[in-house]
Design an enzyme around this catalytic site. Sequence first.
Site, short mmCIF file in Angstrom:
data_model
loop_
_atom_site.label_atom_id
_atom_site.label_comp_id
_atom_site.label_asym_id
_atom_site.label_seq_id
_atom_site.Cartn_x
_atom_site.Cartn_y
_atom_site.Cartn_z
N ASP A 39 10.41 75.18 82.41
CA ASP A 39 11.81 75.57 82.61
C ASP A 39 12.02 76.02 84.06
OD1 ASP A 39 11.16 78.31 82.80
OD2 ASP A 39 11.61 78.69 80.69
N LYS A 60 16.97 75.22 79.72
CA LYS A 60 18.36 75.69 79.64
C LYS A 60 18.58 76.66 80.79
CE LYS A 60 20.31 75.09 75.98
NZ LYS A 60 21.21 74.01 75.54
N MET A 175 19.36 88.40 80.92
CA MET A 175 20.53 87.52 81.09
C MET A 175 21.85 88.30 81.05
SD MET A 175 19.25 84.33 78.71
CE MET A 175 18.49 85.29 77.40
N1 SAH Z 1 11.02 84.25 78.20
C1 SAH Z 1 11.45 85.00 79.36
C2 SAH Z 1 12.94 85.30 79.30
C3 SAH Z 1 13.81 84.06 79.37
S1 SAH Z 1 15.52 84.42 79.40
C4 SAH Z 1 10.62 86.29 79.45
O1 SAH Z 1 9.90 86.63 78.50
O2 SAH Z 1 10.67 86.97 80.48
C5 SAH Z 1 15.85 84.43 81.14
C6 SAH Z 1 16.04 85.83 81.64
O3 SAH Z 1 14.79 86.47 81.79
C7 SAH Z 1 16.67 85.93 82.99
O4 SAH Z 1 18.07 85.79 82.95
C8 SAH Z 1 16.26 87.34 83.39
O5 SAH Z 1 17.03 88.29 82.69
C9 SAH Z 1 14.85 87.40 82.83
N2 SAH Z 1 13.83 87.06 83.83
C10 SAH Z 1 12.90 86.10 83.75
N3 SAH Z 1 12.10 86.10 84.82
C11 SAH Z 1 12.53 87.11 85.62
C12 SAH Z 1 12.11 87.63 86.88
N4 SAH Z 1 11.07 87.13 87.56
N5 SAH Z 1 12.80 88.67 87.39
C13 SAH Z 1 13.83 89.22 86.74
N6 SAH Z 1 14.27 88.76 85.54
C14 SAH Z 1 13.63 87.72 84.98
#
Ligand code: SAH
Length: 249
Positions: A39, A60, A175
Site C-alpha cells: 500500500d 486504498k 485517519m
Molecule cells: N495498518 C496501519 C494503519 C492504516 S490506516 C497501522 O497499523 O499503523 C492509515 C493511517 O495510519 C494514517 O492515516 C495514519 O493515521 C496512520 N499512520 C500510518 N503510518 C503512519 C506514520 N508513519 N505516521 C503517522 N501516522 C501513520
Amino acid sequence: MNAFPAGEVWLVGAGPGDAGLLTLHAVEALKAADVVVHDALVSADVLAYAAGAELVLLGKRGGKPSPKQSEINARLVAEAKAGKRVVRLKGGDPFVFGRGAEEVLALVAADVKFRVIPGITAGIGGLAYAGIPVTARDFNSSVIFLTGHDQTGLAPEGIDWAAVGKAAGMIVLYMAMRHMGEIADKLIAGGLAADTPVAVVMNASLPEMRVLDTTLARAAADIAASGMGAPAIVSIGRGNALREQMAWR
Ligand code: SAH
C-alpha cells in the site's frame, strides 16, 4: 525461519516506516517473495528489502482515487494461483485499520493458503517515537483506538463520543486529520476538557517526522496553521504531557 511455499499469500506488517521496525519474519518474507503488493504507506527503505520481487502498488488512499478492495483481493488471489510467493505488505499492522481481515477472508474463500506477520502499528510504535507512551501508570490505564473516518470518508457515525471520552485515558485516532474539528467538538460536548493535551504525529518514525502539541479546543486550527496532513496519528490524553521529558528523537 519459515519456508515460503509458492502459491501462498503472506500478509505482512511493514511498521510505521523506519525499516528497523520490521520483524525478522517480515524481512525473510520480503527477501523470498516473487511479488510484493504494497500500500501507499510503505516506505522506500522497507521496500528495499524486496529487491528481488516485482513491486505492485495497490492500496486504498483516503480521499484519493484508489483501487476497489475487490480488485486488490482479486489480484492477490490471481498472483497466488499463478504459483507465486505473494507478500501483501501493509503499513503498520495489517489488522489495525488496514482491511487485512477483508483480504484474509477473500483468500479463505478462494482456498489460497496464507499467513499473517504482524507489524508495529503507528498508533503505538509511531507515538513512541514522539515520546508518547500509550499507557502510563498515573496517567492512563486504558487506551482506545479509533478511525477518524468511515468508509464514506465522513467522520464515523454511530460512535458514542461521550462514552469514548470517559472510557479511556488515551484516545488514539487514525485517519483523523480531515475531521479533527468535528471530532474535538463532539468529545468536548461529551465532557472531555477543552484543554486536554493533543499530539499530532505526522510521518512517525521517518526522518521527516513532525509533531504538533496542542489541545482539544485548538487542535483543528493548529493543524490547519501547521500545514500538516496525512499520514498522521492523533493522541488525546493527559499522557501526552510526558512528551516534555520523554521525546527522545
Ligand atoms: N495498518 C496501519 C494503519 C492504516 S490506516 C497501522 O497499523 O499503523 C492509515 C493511517 O495510519 C494514517 O492515516 C495514519 O493515521 C496512520 N499512520 C500510518 N503510518 C503512519 C506514520 N508513519 N505516521 C503517522 N501516522 C501513520
